[in-house]
Motif scaffolding. Structure first.
Motif, PDB file in Angstrom:
ATOM      1  N   ILE A 143       0.842  -1.206   0.000  1.00 60.09           N
ATOM      2  CA  ILE A 143       0.000   0.000   0.000  1.00 60.09           C
ATOM      3  C   ILE A 143       0.875   1.253   0.000  1.00 60.09           C
ATOM      4  CG2 ILE A 143      -1.669   1.331   1.352  1.00 60.09           C
ATOM      5  CD1 ILE A 143      -2.726  -1.418   2.367  1.00 60.09           C
ATOM      6  N   GLN A 144       1.897   1.259   0.834  1.00 61.04           N
ATOM      7  CA  GLN A 144       2.808   2.404   0.882  1.00 61.04           C
ATOM      8  C   GLN A 144       3.500   2.606  -0.464  1.00 61.04           C
ATOM      9  OE1 GLN A 144       5.457   2.141   4.359  1.00 61.04           O
ATOM     10  NE2 GLN A 144       3.863   0.990   5.415  1.00 61.04           N
ATOM     11  N   GLU A 145       3.878   1.510  -1.115  1.00 55.53           N
ATOM     12  CA  GLU A 145       4.554   1.600  -2.407  1.00 55.53           C
ATOM     13  C   GLU A 145       3.609   2.162  -3.471  1.00 55.53           C
ATOM     14  OE1 GLU A 145       7.939   1.403  -4.733  1.00 55.53           O
ATOM     15  OE2 GLU A 145       7.713   1.042  -2.570  1.00 55.53           O
ATOM     16  N   PHE A 147       1.154   4.286  -3.086  1.00 54.88           N
ATOM     17  CA  PHE A 147       0.995   5.734  -2.919  1.00 54.88           C
ATOM     18  C   PHE A 147       2.279   6.482  -3.246  1.00 54.88           C
ATOM     19  CE2 PHE A 147      -2.880   4.421  -0.999  1.00 54.88           C
ATOM     20  CZ  PHE A 147      -3.732   5.504  -1.142  1.00 54.88           C
ATOM     21  N   SER A 148       3.418   5.843  -3.027  1.00 51.10           N
ATOM     22  CA  SER A 148       4.680   6.463  -3.417  1.00 51.10           C
ATOM     23  C   SER A 148       4.745   6.619  -4.931  1.00 51.10           C
ATOM     24  CB  SER A 148       5.852   5.607  -2.920  1.00 51.10           C
ATOM     25  OG  SER A 148       7.085   6.110  -3.393  1.00 51.10           O
ATOM     26  N   ILE A 149       4.290   5.590  -5.652  1.00 55.20           N
ATOM     27  CA  ILE A 149       4.277   5.653  -7.116  1.00 55.20           C
ATOM     28  C   ILE A 149       3.327   6.751  -7.588  1.00 55.20           C
ATOM     29  CG2 ILE A 149       3.643   4.388  -9.213  1.00 55.20           C
ATOM     30  CD1 ILE A 149       4.539   1.816  -7.721  1.00 55.20           C
ATOM     31  N   ILE A 150       2.158   6.842  -6.966  1.00 58.83           N
ATOM     32  CA  ILE A 150       1.183   7.871  -7.350  1.00 58.83           C
ATOM     33  C   ILE A 150       1.765   9.264  -7.151  1.00 58.83           C
ATOM     34  CG2 ILE A 150      -1.032   8.923  -6.715  1.00 58.83           C
ATOM     35  CD1 ILE A 150      -2.058   6.095  -6.140  1.00 58.83           C
ATOM     36  N   LEU A 160      -8.482   4.155  -6.978  1.00 57.76           N
ATOM     37  CA  LEU A 160      -8.204   2.917  -6.258  1.00 57.76           C
ATOM     38  C   LEU A 160      -9.459   2.423  -5.550  1.00 57.76           C
ATOM     39  CD1 LEU A 160      -4.831   3.915  -4.523  1.00 57.76           C
ATOM     40  CD2 LEU A 160      -5.156   2.967  -6.824  1.00 57.76           C
ATOM     41  N   ARG A 161      -9.698   1.122  -5.647  1.00 56.21           N
ATOM     42  CA  ARG A 161     -10.816   0.506  -4.947  1.00 56.21           C
ATOM     43  C   ARG A 161     -10.327  -0.730  -4.201  1.00 56.21           C
ATOM     44  NH1 ARG A 161     -13.996  -1.549  -9.059  1.00 56.21           N
ATOM     45  NH2 ARG A 161     -12.499  -0.898 -10.637  1.00 56.21           N
ATOM     46  N   VAL A 162     -10.867  -0.962  -3.012  1.00 58.95           N
ATOM     47  CA  VAL A 162     -10.445  -2.070  -2.167  1.00 58.95           C
ATOM     48  C   VAL A 162     -11.610  -3.018  -1.912  1.00 58.95           C
ATOM     49  CG1 VAL A 162      -9.826  -2.669   0.215  1.00 58.95           C
ATOM     50  CG2 VAL A 162      -8.519  -0.934  -1.010  1.00 58.95           C
ATOM     51  N   ALA A 163     -11.324  -4.301  -2.023  1.00 59.57           N
ATOM     52  CA  ALA A 163     -12.241  -5.358  -1.593  1.00 59.57           C
ATOM     53  C   ALA A 163     -11.442  -6.315  -0.720  1.00 59.57           C
ATOM     54  CB  ALA A 163     -12.844  -6.092  -2.794  1.00 59.57           C
ATOM     55  N   TYR A 164     -12.122  -6.960   0.227  1.00 63.11           N
ATOM     56  CA  TYR A 164     -11.435  -7.875   1.143  1.00 63.11           C
ATOM     57  C   TYR A 164     -12.371  -9.037   1.431  1.00 63.11           C
ATOM     58  CZ  TYR A 164      -7.754  -8.714   4.664  1.00 63.11           C
ATOM     59  OH  TYR A 164      -6.694  -9.224   5.371  1.00 63.11           O
ATOM     60  N   SER A 205      -6.358   7.318   0.661  1.00 58.08           N
ATOM     61  CA  SER A 205      -5.143   7.516   1.453  1.00 58.08           C
ATOM     62  C   SER A 205      -4.676   6.187   2.030  1.00 58.08           C
ATOM     63  CB  SER A 205      -5.395   8.499   2.606  1.00 58.08           C
ATOM     64  OG  SER A 205      -6.281   7.928   3.562  1.00 58.08           O
ATOM     65  N   ILE A 206      -3.427   6.166   2.485  1.00 57.39           N
ATOM     66  CA  ILE A 206      -2.889   4.967   3.133  1.00 57.39           C
ATOM     67  C   ILE A 206      -3.701   4.631   4.374  1.00 57.39           C
ATOM     68  CG2 ILE A 206      -0.883   4.024   4.354  1.00 57.39           C
ATOM     69  CD1 ILE A 206       0.901   5.673   2.518  1.00 57.39           C
TER      70      ILE A 206
END
Length: 415
Positions: A143-145, A147-150, A160-164, A205-206
């Motif tokens: 996740i940190q990587e 946002f760093s790329i963005i 970005l969309r999250v599913a779990y 956000s992270i």
């Protein structure tokens, strides 16, 4: 970064869109296929094992080879070679850098990517993927990587969309919505398998993503065994869907729109008769039966693929392999992290994991960038909506300024 900087997005449920494959320089270089990346991570002996006089049977020989400790304990006989082998003292950050970082970058470039941890109960899979309060796991590092790329790609807009989800006793449950259970796997028009009606959260956000991860973890099935106070009783799949397009593109053209999915998977551990249970042993044994069956199917699929995939491959025999069909079938990039224990009492289980890893290493995949030519994608939809709102806001400001402008008094005509 346009789209990404605006937090007011609705939650949504979306199934995959049809995608057009684009051949890039990187893709052409992989045209003949690349092998699944396979690594092995050792955990240290536990305090309980040390107290019981446990000795080490399997150990790293070097940074790519695993060997057996001789009876004298003085030498190591090399047995298996992989892309990377990590000592028990290796930090998860190093594991991420060598096993997952490149896949995160590939996914941000539009290539579907999957990282999963495999091994027996108490081998360190969940620690590797989720980490602890003191040490980040693969999920949070990825996740940190992202946002760093963005932050370092100002010429693209990202959504970005999250599913779990979890697969528990062959039932798919939504970890972001515990009332959303018994979900179905479907196949889209592009033959990609997806989970129907799963809840997806648009994230900005992270911290936002980590809060969703924590929510999901609180709903995951765990249980106590004689190996672990909290043993995973289900396979969990953290899914990050990524859409991106060139910033400030032509609103009448879909442009360079990319869509990909990053799957980060923590598999429940296979269990042997050595496992003892606390509490409802019947329930735990039933869970163990489902876990072993799905992992056995995964092993069968891996074996058949490693042999060239010429015979029938039983993807549909378990929910796990059916979900992984897109990835294992060659559409994307895969990294497998096999967690093992050096303990002599688990020598057979560790050996089985190492053999699984060796078979997985023989499988070829062909990850290509997904170029999505579909103006209905969320990111394009939001870009158009934002442009319209900006225009409305400009018109409203102009109107208010006109209305607020004082009128000039008329001149009197008195004599």
């Amino acid at each position: 970064m346009g789209i990404f900087n605006r937090p007011r997005f609705p939650s949504s449920v979306i199934k995959p869109k049809s995608a057009k494959r684009e051949s890039s320089v990187a893709t052409k270089a992989r045209k003949k296929g690349e092998n699944i990346q396979v690594s092995v991570r050792f955990r240290p002996l536990s305090e309980k094992e040390k107290a019981n006089g446990e000795v080490e049977h399997w150990e790293p020989v070097d940074d790519v080879t695993v060997g057996v400790v001789s009876a004298s304990g003085q030498t190591k006989v090399a047995k298996y070679a992989y892309d990377a082998v990590f000592q028990s003292s290796t930090a998860t950050e190093e594991v991420f850098d060598k096993c997952a970082k490149q896949l995160v970058w590939a996914c941000m470039d539009g290539i579907n990517s999957t990282v999963f941890a495999y091994g027996v109960t108490s081998s360190g899979k969940t620690y590797t993927m989720r980490g602890s309060r003191a040490n980040s796991g693969i999920i949070s590092l990825a996740i940190q990587e992202v946002f760093s790329i963005i932050m370092n790609t100002p010429n693209r807009d990202y959504l970005l969309r999250v599913a779990y989800i979890e697969i528990y006793n062959e039932v798919i449950n939504d970890l972001l919505d515990p009332t959303n259970t018994n979900l179905k796997l479907r196949e889209g028009s592009n033959q990609e398998v997806y989970v129907e009606n799963v809840k997806e959260e648009v994230v900005v956000s992270i911290e936002h993503i980590l809060s969703l991860v924590a929510t999901g973890e609180s709903h995951r099935h765990v249980g106590s065994t004689n190996f672990n106070a909290e043993s995973s009783r289900s396979h969990t799949i953290f899914q990050l869907s990524i859409e991106s397009s060139v910033s400030n593109g032509d609103r009448n053209s879909p442009g360079d729109v990319r869509q990909s999915v990053l799957n980060l998977i923590d598999l429940a551990g296979s269990e042997s008769s050595k496992v003892g249970y606390e509490g409802d042993s019947t329930k735990r044994q039933r869970e163990g039966g489902f876990i072993n069956k799905s992992l056995l199917t995964l092993g069968t699929v891996i074996t058949k693929l490693s042999e060239g995939g010429l015979s029938h491959i039983p993807y549909r025999d378990s929910k796990l392999t059916r979900f992984l069909q897109n990835s294992l079938g060659g559409n994307g990039r895969i990294s497998v992290i096999c967690a093992v224990t050096p303990a002599a009492s688990h020598s057979e289980e560790t050996h089985n994991t190492l053999k699984f890893a060796s078979r997985a290493k023989l499988i070829e995949v062909n990850g290509e960038r997904s170029m999505v030519m579909d103006d209905k994608l969320l990111i394009k939809k939001y870009q158009l909506e934002i442009a319209d709102l900006k225009k409305q806001l400009t018109d409203l400001v102009d109107t208010k300024m006109t209305q607020a402008r004082p009128s000039r008094p008329s001149r009197s005509t008195s004599e």
